[in-house]
Design an enzyme around this catalytic site. Structure first.
Site, PDB file in Angstrom:
ATOM      1  N   CYS A  49       0.823  -1.218   0.000  1.00 59.44           N
ATOM      2  CA  CYS A  49       0.000   0.000   0.000  1.00 59.44           C
ATOM      3  C   CYS A  49       0.854   1.264   0.000  1.00 59.44           C
ATOM      4  O   CYS A  49       1.696   1.444   0.896  1.00 59.44           O
ATOM      5  CB  CYS A  49      -0.906  -0.021   1.229  1.00 59.44           C
ATOM      6  SG  CYS A  49      -1.767   1.523   1.542  1.00 59.44           S
ATOM      7  N   TRP A  82      -7.470  -7.056   5.677  1.00 64.53           N
ATOM      8  CA  TRP A  82      -6.069  -7.300   6.005  1.00 64.53           C
ATOM      9  C   TRP A  82      -5.941  -8.378   7.073  1.00 64.53           C
ATOM     10  O   TRP A  82      -6.592  -8.340   8.106  1.00 64.53           O
ATOM     11  CB  TRP A  82      -5.415  -6.003   6.496  1.00 64.53           C
ATOM     12  CG  TRP A  82      -5.429  -4.918   5.474  1.00 64.53           C
ATOM     13  CD1 TRP A  82      -6.152  -3.766   5.500  1.00 64.53           C
ATOM     14  CD2 TRP A  82      -4.681  -4.891   4.246  1.00 64.53           C
ATOM     15  NE1 TRP A  82      -5.901  -3.019   4.378  1.00 64.53           N
ATOM     16  CE2 TRP A  82      -5.002  -3.681   3.583  1.00 64.53           C
ATOM     17  CE3 TRP A  82      -3.775  -5.762   3.641  1.00 64.53           C
ATOM     18  CZ2 TRP A  82      -4.451  -3.324   2.356  1.00 64.53           C
ATOM     19  CZ3 TRP A  82      -3.230  -5.410   2.412  1.00 64.53           C
ATOM     20  CH2 TRP A  82      -3.562  -4.201   1.787  1.00 64.53           C
ATOM     21  N   VAL A 115     -11.705  -1.421   6.217  1.00 62.77           N
ATOM     22  CA  VAL A 115     -10.549  -1.629   7.088  1.00 62.77           C
ATOM     23  C   VAL A 115      -9.314  -1.241   6.294  1.00 62.77           C
ATOM     24  O   VAL A 115      -8.980  -1.893   5.302  1.00 62.77           O
ATOM     25  CB  VAL A 115     -10.464  -3.090   7.556  1.00 62.77           C
ATOM     26  CG1 VAL A 115      -9.217  -3.319   8.393  1.00 62.77           C
ATOM     27  CG2 VAL A 115     -11.714  -3.463   8.343  1.00 62.77           C
ATOM     28  N   VAL A 117      -5.181   0.492   5.922  1.00 60.30           N
ATOM     29  CA  VAL A 117      -3.848   0.714   6.455  1.00 60.30           C
ATOM     30  C   VAL A 117      -3.299   1.990   5.818  1.00 60.30           C
ATOM     31  O   VAL A 117      -3.739   2.359   4.719  1.00 60.30           O
ATOM     32  CB  VAL A 117      -2.914  -0.482   6.149  1.00 60.30           C
ATOM     33  CG1 VAL A 117      -3.295  -1.696   6.955  1.00 60.30           C
ATOM     34  CG2 VAL A 117      -2.889  -0.829   4.658  1.00 60.30           C
ATOM     35  N   TYR A 180      -5.509   5.919  -9.144  1.00 63.50           N
ATOM     36  CA  TYR A 180      -6.683   5.120  -8.787  1.00 63.50           C
ATOM     37  C   TYR A 180      -7.919   5.561  -9.569  1.00 63.50           C
ATOM     38  O   TYR A 180      -8.731   4.726  -9.984  1.00 63.50           O
ATOM     39  CB  TYR A 180      -6.951   5.217  -7.278  1.00 63.50           C
ATOM     40  CG  TYR A 180      -5.937   4.471  -6.452  1.00 63.50           C
ATOM     41  CD1 TYR A 180      -6.111   3.127  -6.148  1.00 63.50           C
ATOM     42  CD2 TYR A 180      -4.788   5.107  -5.989  1.00 63.50           C
ATOM     43  CE1 TYR A 180      -5.171   2.428  -5.405  1.00 63.50           C
ATOM     44  CE2 TYR A 180      -3.845   4.420  -5.250  1.00 63.50           C
ATOM     45  CZ  TYR A 180      -4.035   3.081  -4.962  1.00 63.50           C
ATOM     46  OH  TYR A 180      -3.105   2.399  -4.233  1.00 63.50           O
TER      47      TYR A 180
END
Length: 339
Positions: A49, A82, A115, A117, A180
């Site tokens: 990421c 994750w 969720v 990160v 993106y």
């Protein structure tokens, strides 16, 4: 979806990136109830990421490895997001959880969002503290100073903050987020717009960096970290997987030299795992790559070639020093290294 900020490619709507739901800050004055404290918190990342990679670079440059422990998630997610399947017993050895979502649930039961990160978890309570990737690294640079290593660089120097913020804002939408928007576009006009804005901004960055080694001032700052984590993934995934293919980064003399300069600087390239990056993007984004085939290229040998950027001057760490060796257990496996 895979990365920070609860990005959501939707079937009918175009790609959107919502803000972080958990935006508490860990500060020197404990204003949100979370004091800076060595050993209390665990940084959860995916090396795939780009948003989490910002925190990896900042943590290394500032020498916070012993103060802020690290959990690395599997680059391949399942429906529970994750997971810690890289660890013995498929549980994080410090938090004792199998999925990052457990820390989210401990903070807010039945939390409806994604969720993401990077995330920082309070070890004693097992609760998520923050998933705010915008402020997390700024706080590492400005609030965790008592725990910085001797010789740590100033990544957010006060005299340059206004310019740093302006530059980061300029490339966030078009570059960091723009890849993106292009990759998950559902309509031709949306893709065309994202594509054109992306390369117009890359051209602007190339022109800016043609006469200066770093984006702002004479040293590495937060702005360089945020641009690096997108650029280092460009040829490996964004060029092909996200159809950002006007040209490869390696075909832009200035940007290719700039990103190699940073990659070869201690604290940058030693956090990059190309194996995790490629497997995550090509195997998780099945709406973009339904066959889940992972390409063998591109050739990674160019990352170690001379870049010549020293001729522009600048001092990477200012009056500080490079970070020490990568801590035991955090080195990138051979499969993920540029050769």
């Amino acid at each position: 979806m895979s990365t920070a900020g609860q990005e959501t490619p939707r079937e009918k709507k175009e790609f959107t990136r919502s803000g972080p739901h958990f935006s508490d800050r860990i500060t020197a004055d404990s204003r949100d109830g979370w004091p800076v404290e060595a050993g209390r918190y665990r940084l959860v990342v995916s090396r795939a990421c780009p948003w989490a990679s910002r925190a990896l670079v900042s943590r290394r440059l500032l020498g916070l490895e012993s103060a802020l422990s690290l959990a690395v998630a599997d680059p391949i997610q399942d429906e529970r997001s994750w997971r810690f399947t890289l660890d013995p017993g498929e549980r994080d050895p410090v938090l004792g959880i199998a999925f990052l979502s457990e820390a989210y649930d401990a903070r807010e039961k039945e939390y409806p969002g994604g969720v993401s990160v990077p995330a920082i978890v309070d070890i004693p309570s097992g609760k998520l503290v923050t998933n705010d990737f915008h402020t997390l690294t700024l706080d590492l640079a400005t609030q965790w100073t008592a725990l910085h290593r001797p010789g740590a660089p100033d990544l957010y120097p006060e005299e340059h903050r206004e310019e740093i913020d302006e530059v980061m804002d300029a490339f966030f939408l078009d570059v960091n987020n723009g890849v993106y928007r292009a990759g998950f576009a559902n309509h031709q006009e949306t893709y065309d717009d994202a594509f054109r804005r992306l390369f117009a901004r890359l051209d602007w960055l190339s022109e800016r960096l043609a006469t200066r080694r770093y984006l702002v001032g004479e040293t590495i700052t937060e702005a360089d970290i945020r641009l690096f984590t997108t650029l280092v993934r460009f040829d490996a995934v964004y060029h092909g997987h996200f159809k950002c293919n006007r040209n490869k980064l390696s075909e832009d003399r200035v940007l290719w030299g700039y990103v190699r300069d940073l990659f070869q600087t201690p604290g940058f390239g030693d956090t990059v795992d190309f194996d995790h990056i490629k497997r995550h993007y090509y195997q998780v984004h099945t709406e973009v790559n339904p066959k889940r085939l992972v390409p063998l290229g591109p050739d990674l040998s160019g990352w170690s070639t001379p870049h010549g950027r020293e001729e522009l001057g600048g001092r990477p760490f200012g009056d500080g020093t490079p970070p020490g060796p990568v801590p035991s257990g955090e080195a990138i496996p051979e499969a993920g290294r540029a050769r």
